[in-house]
Design an enzyme around this catalytic site. Structure first.
Site, PDB file in Angstrom:
ATOM      1  CE  LYS A   1      -0.443   7.247   6.403  1.00  0.00           C
ATOM      2  NZ  LYS A   1      -1.620   7.810   5.993  1.00  0.00           N
TER       3      LYS A   1
ATOM      4  CG  ASP B   1       5.852   3.936   1.382  1.00  0.00           C
ATOM      5  OD1 ASP B   1       5.947   4.689   2.363  1.00  0.00           O
ATOM      6  OD2 ASP B   1       4.795   3.895   0.700  1.00  0.00           O
TER       7      ASP B   1
ATOM      8  CG  PHE C   1      -1.924   1.210   1.151  1.00  0.00           C
ATOM      9  CD1 PHE C   1      -3.068   1.159   0.418  1.00  0.00           C
ATOM     10  CD2 PHE C   1      -1.202   2.361   1.729  1.00  0.00           C
ATOM     11  CE1 PHE C   1      -3.786   2.168   0.335  1.00  0.00           C
ATOM     12  CE2 PHE C   1      -2.295   3.400   1.806  1.00  0.00           C
ATOM     13  CZ  PHE C   1      -3.515   3.577   1.105  1.00  0.00           C
TER      14      PHE C   1
END
Length: 407
Positions: A262, A233, A148
């Site tokens: 984030k 990531d 993801f």
């Protein structure tokens, strides 16, 4: 929290009001949050909930951390946006501190996590053509199944989640998908056209999938031998969540490029970044990539305050220490409603006995008991509380999970 702010409309009415005017791209739990502080949120009726999701790690430092709120307030009174047409007085300091924290040379500031991934893809391809010498338009990037990385059309094109893909093609070519945690498959996929291997050190959306010991070191060695980039990531796994600043540090691995997001915005503004070596990020030249809001003064001020919190090591230590509490509590539930779990630092994917309900159903039961989590797939839920949560609060949430699964 201070006195609750009441609204003229209650939770049920507000949820109904969203239905005709909001695109249905999310299926939230039926709770309407109006206020928050630390690890706690409050709905419009004044009911309190322990937040055990923390915005998918965007709220690593809790809701409204005083140092981050103060940094935002100070900057709001001075300057918020210039665009990158001009310099601003906050960007250099942010880039210096972030590159030092991550042990990298350069920073490419963006806004959202998906933008950081898209930027990483562009940088890897440009590097492949300018430095590695891959023929024009032939560069490939190897990714892992069950990944993801975001929801743009490029990214969902190399997803293996049909819900994310279906109805959004045609997709961008140039990606090869291999099983996660499989070095042999990865080695077979890498060839002379490979620009990069792009993976999550821990797969968050897939259920906090943690690779075998040695996998990340193997990826680093394989990419080094093959003359391609290792792009990690760390948008969910980075910035303290797993007990280190970056999850790759568990294997003392240094990727060529790291993608951050984030928590970098402190739960206040969207902030992301691509950080890496000068050899790689130095391939970009004016006009080849950009973002009007990337590196804006408000984002830089908040991002700098986030880096300052991480520089102390306090939050990395808290994730390690509280992670032990989390694992101990989950261990006690195995065979008592929990069939298995995966945890690293203050982050866990918990597989509930399917006979007790789906992950969504378990999340709804926990919500009714005052604990907020979110399901992933099937009967799996994720736990990712703010790193500011206390051991007592964490044990209380685990006790609530036990109640929900055994009552």
């Amino acid at each position: 929290m201070t006195a609750p702010v009441r609204t003229a409309r209650g939770s049920e009415e507000l949820i109904r009001a969203e239905e005709p005017v909001l695109a249905h791209n999310y299926h939230p739990l039926p709770v309407v949050v109006a206020r928050a502080e630390g690890a706690w949120v409050e709905d419009v009726e004044g009911r309190r909930y322990l937040d055990m999701l923390a915005g998918y790690s965007a709220l690593n430092f809790g809701h409204r951390h005083p140092a981050l709120i103060e940094a935002a307030h100070r900057q709001l009174d001075r300057l918020t946006l210039t665009s990158r047409a001009f310099h601003n007085d906050r960007l250099a300091g942010f880039a210096e501190r972030l590159s030092a924290l991550t042990g990298t040379d350069m920073v490419l500031p963006m806004n959202t996590g998906a933008e950081a991934v898209e930027s990483g893809i562009k940088v890897a391809r440009k590097w492949a053509y300018d430095v590695k010498g891959v023929p024009a338009d032939r560069a490939t990037i190897v990714v892992a199944a069950d990944n993801f990385h975001g929801r743009t059309t490029t990214i969902v094109g190399f997803s293996t989640d049909e819900t994310a893909r279906a109805g959004f093609g045609p997709f961008t070519p140039g990606f090869k998908i291999v099983p996660y945690n499989d070095l042999a498959a990865l080695e077979a996929a890498v060839d002379g056209t490979t620009a990069a291997v792009l993976i999550e050190p821990i797969q968050g959306e897939a259920g906090v999938n943690i690779p075998d010991d040695g996998y990340l070191a193997g990826v680093r060695e394989l990419t080094r031998r093959a003359g391609c980039l290792f792009v990690a990531d760390e948008i969910q796994s980075g910035l303290g969540r797993t007990g280190h600043t970056l999850a790759v540090e568990h294997e003392s691995v240094v990727p060529d490029v790291v993608l951050l997001g984030k928590a970098l915005g402190g739960g206040i503004v969207p902030v992301s970044a691509v950080v890496g070596s000068r050899e790689v990020l130095g391939v970009l030249h004016p006009g080849e990539h950009g973002s009007t809001f990337g590196g804006n003064p408000l984002a830089a001020a908040v991002g700098t305050a986030v880096v300052e919190l991480l520089e102390t090591g306090e939050f990395q230590r808290r994730a390690t220490e509280l992670g032990a509490v989390l694992r101990e509590g989950l261990d006690a539930l195995v065979g008592r409603g929990v069939v298995g779990f995966r945890a690293r630092g203050l982050w866990a994917g918990v597989d509930v006995d399917p006979a007790l309900g789906t992950g969504r159903e378990v999340s709804e039961r926990l919500m009714r008991e005052g604990v907020l989590v979110k399901d992933t797939h099937g009967s799996t839920i994720r736990l990712a509380p703010p790193l500011t949560v206390t051991a007592e609060e964490l044990r209380g949430a685990l006790g609530t999970l036990e109640k929900v699964l055994t009552s």
